[in-house]
Design an enzyme around this catalytic site. Structure first.
Site, PDB file in Angstrom:
ATOM      1  N   ASP A  62       0.815  -1.217   0.000  1.00 39.95           N
ATOM      2  CA  ASP A  62       0.000   0.000   0.000  1.00 39.95           C
ATOM      3  C   ASP A  62       0.847   1.265   0.000  1.00 39.95           C
ATOM      4  OD1 ASP A  62       0.903  -0.463   2.593  1.00 39.95           O
ATOM      5  OD2 ASP A  62      -1.070  -0.830   3.429  1.00 39.95           O
ATOM      6  N   ASN A 128      -8.267  -3.252  13.932  1.00 42.19           N
ATOM      7  CA  ASN A 128      -9.615  -3.674  13.526  1.00 42.19           C
ATOM      8  C   ASN A 128      -9.570  -4.861  12.568  1.00 42.19           C
ATOM      9  OD1 ASN A 128      -8.691  -2.542  11.179  1.00 42.19           O
ATOM     10  ND2 ASN A 128     -10.208  -0.901  11.063  1.00 42.19           N
ATOM     11  N   HIS A 130      -7.655  -5.089   9.814  1.00 37.63           N
ATOM     12  CA  HIS A 130      -7.354  -4.819   8.404  1.00 37.63           C
ATOM     13  C   HIS A 130      -5.990  -5.392   8.013  1.00 37.63           C
ATOM     14  CE1 HIS A 130      -5.564  -0.617   9.493  1.00 37.63           C
ATOM     15  NE2 HIS A 130      -4.552  -1.356   9.071  1.00 37.63           N
ATOM     16  N   GLU A 135     -10.070  -2.375   4.941  1.00 36.95           N
ATOM     17  CA  GLU A 135     -10.821  -2.152   6.176  1.00 36.95           C
ATOM     18  C   GLU A 135     -12.001  -3.127   6.277  1.00 36.95           C
ATOM     19  OE1 GLU A 135      -9.566  -0.243   8.328  1.00 36.95           O
ATOM     20  OE2 GLU A 135      -9.036   1.747   7.597  1.00 36.95           O
TER      21      GLU A 135
HETATM   22  C1  GLP Z   1      -1.098   0.240   8.629  1.00 34.99           C
HETATM   23  C2  GLP Z   1      -0.636  -0.481   7.372  1.00 34.99           C
HETATM   24  C3  GLP Z   1      -0.730  -1.969   7.500  1.00 34.99           C
HETATM   25  C4  GLP Z   1      -0.118  -2.393   8.821  1.00 34.99           C
HETATM   26  C5  GLP Z   1      -0.881  -1.814   9.964  1.00 34.99           C
HETATM   27  C6  GLP Z   1      -0.330  -2.205  11.324  1.00 34.99           C
HETATM   28  O1  GLP Z   1      -2.446   0.542   8.622  1.00 34.99           O
HETATM   29  N1  GLP Z   1      -1.323  -0.100   6.186  1.00 34.99           N
HETATM   30  O2  GLP Z   1      -0.074  -2.569   6.405  1.00 34.99           O
HETATM   31  O3  GLP Z   1      -0.125  -3.782   8.906  1.00 34.99           O
HETATM   32  O4  GLP Z   1      -0.823  -0.405   9.851  1.00 34.99           O
HETATM   33  O5  GLP Z   1       0.775  -1.403  11.656  1.00 34.99           O
HETATM   34  P1  GLP Z   1       1.755  -1.699  12.831  1.00 34.99           P
HETATM   35  O6  GLP Z   1       2.599  -2.836  12.411  1.00 34.99           O
HETATM   36  O7  GLP Z   1       2.571  -0.427  12.965  1.00 34.99           O
HETATM   37  O8  GLP Z   1       0.947  -1.985  14.026  1.00 34.99           O
END
Ligand code: GLP
Length: 235
Positions: A62, A128, A130, A135
């Site tokens: 992303d 959540n 995702h 989402e």
């Molecule tokens: C963001 C990214 C995801 C990631 C998520 C969790 O929303 N788009 O790809 O997995 O955050 O992030 P973290 O690893 O910092 O908890």
């Protein structure tokens, strides 16, 4: 789906590095990469390893809409800093946050993904549930698209920005269908904030309300999580 509970990110990173080594040894060509804090220690260990990606391709999950590659909050910047500068790939693809024609950018990215099937995909998970930026409510048939970020995701990601008002409200994200087409998937989850999502993903019903539950339908998924993140699992 295999769940491995590890002591911390260092142990988790080492385990993922072992799996990556095995896959590279048998010819993995394309790595699917993720940003966020969860894969940081893994990337550190990859940087310090003897792995060579110069003949391989990477595709990222992303990118924020509107951020340039030079913006320290962009995922391109994150990848340069945490991996690509130290371990360059032959080609590294991310959605282009500054593309003028956003619809064309979505088409371009889906074509890239079709041309480069992912052998080994790294994932984190949102609170959540995702994955990527898919989402709750996203169809499991979704391919790359432009996503409106939920308020909870904007809040969770605000910690990386000076002010919550600076967090982009949209992102390009690979779809769940793209993610499921990877041969092997390794998902990292650390901390109690992820416990509910982990429970839903592993033990809950397969439902679009919990995007990560789609991974139950995949043949080769390893969840690498610490005790806090697995604390709500009953089995
Ligand atoms: C963001 C990214 C995801 C990631 C998520 C969790 O929303 N788009 O790809 O997995 O955050 O992030 P973290 O690893 O910092 O908890």
């Amino acid at each position: 789906m295999k769940v491995v509970t590890v002591k911390d990110q260092v142990e988790g990173g080492a385990l993922a590095l072992d799996i990556l080594r095995e896959k590279v040894a048998v010819g993995a060509q394309t790595l699917g990469l993720a940003t966020g804090s969860s894969p940081l220690e893994f990337y550190k260990q990859v940087r310090e390893s003897d792995l060579d990606f110069s003949q391989m391709t990477s595709v990222n999950l992303d990118e924020y809409v509107g951020l340039t590659a030079e913006d320290p909050q962009s995922y391109r910047y994150f990848m340069q800093e945490n991996l690509f500068d130290a371990k360059p790939f032959k080609v590294s693809y991310l959605p282009d946050g500054t593309a003028e024609d956003k619809e064309a950018e979505v088409v371009r990215y889906n074509e890239i993904l079709k041309a480069h099937p992912v052998d080994f995909q790294i994932l984190g998970i949102g609170r959540n549930g995702h994955i990527g930026f898919n989402e709750p409510g996203t169809s499991f048939e979704q391919e790359t698209s432009i996503v409106d970020l939920q308020e909870s995701t904007i809040e969770a990601n605000a910690r990386f920005f000076e002010d919550i008002s600076q967090v982009p409200t949209q992102a390009y994200s690979m779809g769940i269908k793209n993610i499921l087409s990877a041969k092997t998937i390794v998902l990292f989850a650390y901390g109690v904030d992820k416990a509910k999502a982990i429970q839903g993903m592993v033990e809950g019903p397969v439902t679009e309300d919990m995007p990560a539950s789609a991974l139950q339908n995949h043949a080769d998924v390893v969840i690498i999580a610490d005790e806090a993140a697995t604390s709500l699992l009953t089995k």
